[in-house]
Design a protein around this motif. Structure first.
Motif, PDB file in Angstrom:
ATOM      1  N   UNK A 299      -0.460  30.450  40.057  1.00 42.85           N
ATOM      2  CA  UNK A 299      -0.768  31.044  41.354  1.00 42.85           C
ATOM      3  C   UNK A 299       0.437  31.798  41.913  1.00 42.85           C
ATOM      4  N   UNK A 300       1.608  31.258  41.709  1.00 44.73           N
ATOM      5  CA  UNK A 300       2.826  31.889  42.210  1.00 44.73           C
ATOM      6  C   UNK A 300       3.063  33.259  41.576  1.00 44.73           C
ATOM      7  N   UNK A 301       2.569  33.432  40.333  1.00 46.80           N
ATOM      8  CA  UNK A 301       2.841  34.658  39.579  1.00 46.80           C
ATOM      9  C   UNK A 301       1.668  35.639  39.556  1.00 46.80           C
ATOM     10  N   UNK A 302       0.564  35.293  40.226  1.00 48.07           N
ATOM     11  CA  UNK A 302      -0.665  36.087  40.100  1.00 48.07           C
ATOM     12  C   UNK A 302      -1.128  36.569  41.468  1.00 48.07           C
ATOM     13  N   UNK A 303      -1.376  37.859  41.624  1.00 44.82           N
ATOM     14  CA  UNK A 303      -1.822  38.363  42.929  1.00 44.82           C
ATOM     15  C   UNK A 303      -3.309  38.136  43.159  1.00 44.82           C
ATOM     16  N   UNK A 304      -3.704  38.105  44.415  1.00 41.21           N
ATOM     17  CA  UNK A 304      -5.116  38.101  44.792  1.00 41.21           C
ATOM     18  C   UNK A 304      -5.516  39.545  45.080  1.00 41.21           C
ATOM     19  N   UNK A 305      -6.508  40.043  44.348  1.00 38.09           N
ATOM     20  CA  UNK A 305      -6.870  41.463  44.414  1.00 38.09           C
ATOM     21  C   UNK A 305      -8.269  41.718  44.951  1.00 38.09           C
ATOM     22  N   UNK A 306      -9.125  40.720  45.002  1.00 37.30           N
ATOM     23  CA  UNK A 306     -10.546  40.942  45.293  1.00 37.30           C
ATOM     24  C   UNK A 306     -10.857  40.764  46.780  1.00 37.30           C
ATOM     25  N   UNK A 307     -11.554  41.742  47.330  1.00 36.97           N
ATOM     26  CA  UNK A 307     -12.003  41.684  48.726  1.00 36.97           C
ATOM     27  C   UNK A 307     -13.418  41.122  48.767  1.00 36.97           C
ATOM     28  N   UNK A 308     -13.547  39.887  48.285  1.00 42.11           N
ATOM     29  CA  UNK A 308     -14.846  39.243  48.153  1.00 42.11           C
ATOM     30  C   UNK A 308     -15.028  38.151  49.196  1.00 42.11           C
ATOM     31  N   UNK A 309     -16.267  37.918  49.597  1.00 38.82           N
ATOM     32  CA  UNK A 309     -16.562  36.800  50.483  1.00 38.82           C
ATOM     33  C   UNK A 309     -16.183  35.490  49.775  1.00 38.82           C
ATOM     34  N   UNK A 310     -15.716  34.468  50.539  1.00 32.87           N
ATOM     35  CA  UNK A 310     -15.890  34.327  51.978  1.00 32.87           C
ATOM     36  C   UNK A 310     -14.807  34.965  52.849  1.00 32.87           C
ATOM     37  N   UNK A 311     -13.600  35.204  52.309  1.00 33.40           N
ATOM     38  CA  UNK A 311     -12.540  35.744  53.157  1.00 33.40           C
ATOM     39  C   UNK A 311     -12.595  37.261  53.231  1.00 33.40           C
ATOM     40  N   UNK A 312     -13.316  37.896  52.295  1.00 33.40           N
ATOM     41  CA  UNK A 312     -13.398  39.350  52.258  1.00 33.40           C
ATOM     42  C   UNK A 312     -14.759  39.874  52.673  1.00 33.40           C
ATOM     43  N   UNK A 313     -15.071  41.102  52.219  1.00 30.60           N
ATOM     44  CA  UNK A 313     -16.276  41.794  52.695  1.00 30.60           C
ATOM     45  C   UNK A 313     -17.408  41.857  51.689  1.00 30.60           C
ATOM     46  N   UNK A 314     -17.086  41.743  50.381  1.00 31.65           N
ATOM     47  CA  UNK A 314     -18.074  42.108  49.372  1.00 31.65           C
ATOM     48  C   UNK A 314     -18.653  40.887  48.661  1.00 31.65           C
ATOM     49  N   UNK A 315     -19.761  41.156  47.934  1.00 29.90           N
ATOM     50  CA  UNK A 315     -20.475  40.122  47.195  1.00 29.90           C
ATOM     51  C   UNK A 315     -20.386  40.375  45.690  1.00 29.90           C
ATOM     52  N   UNK A 316     -20.835  39.402  44.904  1.00 29.21           N
ATOM     53  CA  UNK A 316     -20.791  39.524  43.446  1.00 29.21           C
ATOM     54  C   UNK A 316     -21.600  40.727  42.973  1.00 29.21           C
ATOM     55  N   UNK A 317     -22.668  41.053  43.659  1.00 31.19           N
ATOM     56  CA  UNK A 317     -23.447  42.235  43.315  1.00 31.19           C
ATOM     57  C   UNK A 317     -22.592  43.503  43.386  1.00 31.19           C
TER      58      UNK A 317
END
Length: 567
Positions: A299-317
């Motif tokens: 986790x320390x070496x890997x960025x979070x890139x996805x703007x996905x729910x629940x904290x983001x805007x988008x869905x798996x679709x």
């Protein structure tokens, strides 16, 4: 190449087992058929849950696709518990235990019936890790078919999913929406078949399974009712034949390196904290050493890139339309975030699979480039300290900050906490403590989605933290810390916290502490009395006796007395 039947021949070719062969003749297998390998098709399908309602149909499609002149495909079923339906009720205590029941039942049928290979058809949260655990225990040619995620709902032009319904309750309590809109959200949030649409636990674990090589490319992101999911059933049959012909087994695919790949993908996608429990249990089933510290280092070496729910805007679709999990993995490989040498169930390596994959779609907005990461380090953080000497798991996206200091508001059950939030007892600056809901104390370590959704719905998401020895749904967001170990039922430090104590949660220092002097702490410990176990018989009582600490993945096949895994 003729496919081998190393297990089924025990009952089909031994002249001293006429009764076994007679019973197999009764299900329609003649002498020629008995000479062919047996493929178990394990479906977690049942009618009571949208995540699983279509899985029996997919299992039948897989069976139809298998070459009948080469193998005997035999469908069997196992259980499932809907997290979404049981959430916030006593039924949630059965959710995590169902993972191990699923693993045990799949292992029991395949080993007990001498099947030569296995396809698992899975949907809801605990189906996926349970199936992976079974496949790794058995270690026979196997692969997974994920049922896919649900289409989004819609109300007043806003996309909805199941968490929208949970959060609508908090909005209603606060008076932000009326009863009519509340009911409309409920009726429109889940429009049909498929697992919950955000980066919640089912989609997290489907992405993990694909990343570790145990499902076909695109399996995680192909929607439940899409033509691609139907086509995948045909591909499953071809892939299984290859695995059987070349004797490629799950432990050839799932290695320490592939588990690291899985957690890196989970981190990039902003996946559920439940993945920590499940990856530890999957590693245990594969007899691969894996610890919380390993996951923290990733986790320390890997960025979070996805703007996905629940904290983001988008869905798996939306991710599906952007290129799916393979396109994300291709981006990761290009930036040195994946080990491309790992074997997969295609018979090819990760890098070989991704060489044929198109990149992420132009102008897509779901996945950020690494130089514009949502968070430079992973959102899942392992915290230790006075409150969690064995560890805890935090979900910190950065949107809620990385440090929280507040006053403890202690509840000994989820129901008490929900009432406290509803009545306005929980206020800005509080650290809500929900305890005695751990693996043994729950028992079953229920998820705390209802209180976190209520906090978010009440507009307190950035002003209140929540810590627990229970779990969080993949749908939870806000400043939350779960899996606190040792749990309260074992007199872990969380059992000694009192309302008003100052608690500090620091995701930069990876610590979680309480400001109480040693003398007072010792006094509380001496006065502590272990609560009576609420489950005295049945499956939950058995689970409470067998389950190990959350820091070990809540495995149930370790030492019954100590909870320490064998070996």
């Amino acid at each position: 190449m003729k496919l081998d039947n190393p297990y089924s021949r025990t009952v089909t070719q031994d002249d001293s087992l006429p009764a076994a062969q007679a019973m197999l003749h009764a299900i329609g297998l003649d002498k020629q058929k008995l000479a062919l390998p047996f493929v178990g098709i394990a479906s977690t399908g049942y009618e009571g849950n949208p995540c699983n309602m279509h899985l029996n149909s997919l299992a039948q499609q897989v069976k139809t696709a298998l070459p009948t002149d080469e193998v005997n495909g035999l469908i069997f079923n196992t259980i499932g518990i809907s997290d979404g339906i049981s959430m916030g009720t006593s039924g949630m205590n059965y959710s995590l235990p169902s993972r191990d029941l699923i693993a045990d039942s799949m292992e029991s049928v395949v080993a007990g019936m001498h099947y030569d290979a296995l396809v698992t058809v899975v949907g809801c949260d605990k189906n996926l890790p349970g199936a992976l655990m079974a496949m790794l225990r058995l270690n026979r040619p196997s692969l997974m078919l994920y049922g896919g995620s649900i289409a989004p709902g819609c109300h007043k032009g806003k996309k909805l999913d199941v968490v929208s319904a949970f959060e609508a309750w908090g909005e209603k309590v606060k008076g932000e929406i009326n009863q009519q809109d509340y009911q409309a959200v409920i009726e429109n949030a889940c429009p049909g078949a498929g697992a919950c649409g955000g980066m919640y636990t089912a989609n997290t674990m489907s992405a993990a399974a694909e990343a570790m090589g145990m499902s076909l490319p695109y399996s995680a992101s192909n929607p439940a009712t899409s033509p691609e999911k139907k086509s995948e059933c045909q591909s499953i049959a071809r892939a299984l034949r290859y695995l059987m012909a070349h004797d490629i087994k799950p432990r050839d695919v799932v290695t320490r390196a592939s588990l690291f790949n899985a957690f890196r993908v989970i981190t990039v996608l902003g996946g559920s904290t439940n993945a920590v429990l499940h990856l530890l249990a999957i590693a245990h089933a594969a007899e691969i050493p894996l610890a919380l510290l390993d996951l923290q280092n990733i986790s320390r070496q890997t960025p979070m890139l996805a703007d996905l729910k629940p904290s983001g805007r988008y869905l798996m679709e939306d991710l599906h339309h952007a290129g799916g999990v393979p396109a994300v993995m291709k981006l990761m490989l290009e930036h040195g975030l994946l080990d491309g040498s790992c074997m997969t169930v295609t018979g090819r390596s990760v890098a070989e699979n991704l060489a044929q994959v198109p990149p992420l779609a132009e102008n897509q907005r779901v996945i950020k480039p690494p130089n514009k990461a949502i968070k430079k380090a992973g959102h899942i953080q392992i915290l230790t300290g006075r409150l969690a000497p064995e560890g805890s798991v935090a979900k910190i996206t950065g949107k809620e900050g990385e440090r929280f200091v507040g006053s403890a508001r202690v509840y000994d059950s989820e129901a008490e906490a929900n009432q406290g939030i509803k009545s306005g007892e929980v206020v800005a600056g509080d650290v809500v403590v929900i305890r005695y809901v751990g693996p043994k104390g729950g028992p079953g370590m229920p998820e705390m989605l209802k209180p976190t959704a209520a906090i978010m719905g009440a507009g307190l998401g950035k002003e209140v933290a929540l810590i627990t020895d229970g779990r969080f749904s993949g749908g939870s967001h806000g400043f939350v810390v779960g899996h606190i170990s040792p749990e309260a039922q074992l007199c872990g430090p969380i059992a000694l916290v009192q309302t008003g104590d100052e608690i500090t949660i620091d995701a930069k220092q990876n610590s979680i502490d309480v400001a109480v002097d040693e003398a007072e702490w010792a006094k509380r410990k001496a006065a502590w009395q272990k609560p009576k176990q609420t489950a005295v018989k049945g499956t939950l009582a058995k689970y409470a006796r067998l389950v190990a600490s959350a820091s070990l993945g809540c495995i149930t096949d370790g030492d019954e007395t100590t909870g320490v895994p064998h070996g």
